[in-house]
Design an enzyme around this catalytic site. Structure first.
Site, PDB file in Angstrom:
ATOM      1  N   ASP A  90       0.709  -1.313  -0.069  1.00  0.00           N
ATOM      2  CA  ASP A  90       0.034  -0.162  -0.016  1.00  0.00           C
ATOM      3  C   ASP A  90       1.106   1.657  -0.214  1.00  0.00           C
ATOM      4  O   ASP A  90       1.687   0.738   0.308  1.00  0.00           O
ATOM      5  CB  ASP A  90      -0.820  -0.119   1.310  1.00  0.00           C
ATOM      6  N   TYR A  91      -0.107   2.921  -0.163  1.00  0.00           N
ATOM      7  CA  TYR A  91       0.572   3.705  -0.565  1.00  0.00           C
ATOM      8  C   TYR A  91       1.600   3.816   0.374  1.00  0.00           C
ATOM      9  O   TYR A  91       2.514   4.391   0.932  1.00  0.00           O
ATOM     10  CB  TYR A  91       0.065   4.705  -0.764  1.00  0.00           C
TER      11      TYR A  91
END
Ligand code: URA
Length: 237
Positions: free
Chosen positions: A103-104
């Site tokens: 994920d970011y």
């Protein structure tokens, strides 16, 4: 590796035509004219043909990167955010891609390669490659029941998760805990959703191991090549 084989692998010419180039005096190794059958060190020697440096763009690359938060694990981002490729492209000119995703806002170990077979093996669910995370979660104490649910399988909207290894590593004064979790699946936002399900939302998430290979002391934002034994370890995980 023999010089003519190297030139052929780099796509300069066939082995036979490469031998002729050597014989014709067009090939140099570290500034000296090459000879037929010469052994070269493909990583350290500088090979030129007609004065042009030759690099092996077909060479398989296996890289681990310590992905920082706020970086996307795709090659391009339509919203213009920094990508993992941005962190590597100054050193690596070959086209490489991420093996799976983080994920970011997740930091930690991400693998990159130009070997599609390797990427398929590592990401295919049937191979159950292990991934270990350190999750800082809300809540000072996970109950035995929470841990049991996380270990045995959490019911998520896309089905029950497979058994996981879960250990509480630390409990802090600010009512948060550090939990080590190893899963063998790779569903979207899986770790965050698992902790949400037991009401201990994730505050920070860091991946520290993939397929038995750990991030070790690689600095934040830096990358290195995997060793041969690390590649084998992942494939045999
Ligand atoms: N699980 C998550 O929730 N996020 C990641 O980035 C990786 C696994």
């Amino acid at each position: 590796m023999r010089i003519h084989k190297f030139l052929a692998e780099c796509g300069v010419a066939s082995r036979r035509a490469s031998e002729k180039m050597v014989r014709d005096g067009r090939v140099f190794v570290n500034g000296s004219a090459s000879v037929i059958g010469q052994d070269i060190d493909e990583t350290n020697d500088i090979i030129t043909v007609d004065g042009k440096i030759i690099t092996n763009t077909n060479k398989k690359l296996y890289i681990m990167l310590y992905k920082p938060t706020e970086v996307v694990s795709t090659s391009v981002d339509d919203r213009g955010r920094k990508t993992v490729i941005d962190l590597i492209k100054h050193d690596i000119s070959q086209r490489i891609f991420c093996v799976g995703r983080l994920d970011y806002n997740t930091e930690g170990l991400i693998l990159l390669t130009n070997d599609g077979d390797f990427a398929n093996i590592v990401t295919h669910p049937k191979n159950k490659i292990s991934k270990t995370y350190l999750a800082r979660v809300k809540g000072g104490l996970l109950t035995k029941e929470d841990i049991k649910i996380l270990r045995n399988g959490v019911m998520l909207e896309d089905g029950k998760t497979a058994p996981a290894k879960v250990y509480v590593e630390d409990v802090y004064n600010d009512n948060t805990s550090l939990v080590k979790i190893t899963i063998c699946e790779g569903r979207n936002r899986q770790v965050r959703r698992m902790f949400d399900a037991v009401n201990h939302p994730v505050i920070n998430l860091k991946r520290i191991e993939v397929g038995g290979v750990s991030l070790g002391n690689l600095p934040y934002g830096k990358w290195r090549h995997l060793t041969q034994s690390e590649i084998h370890k992942i494939l045999n995980n």
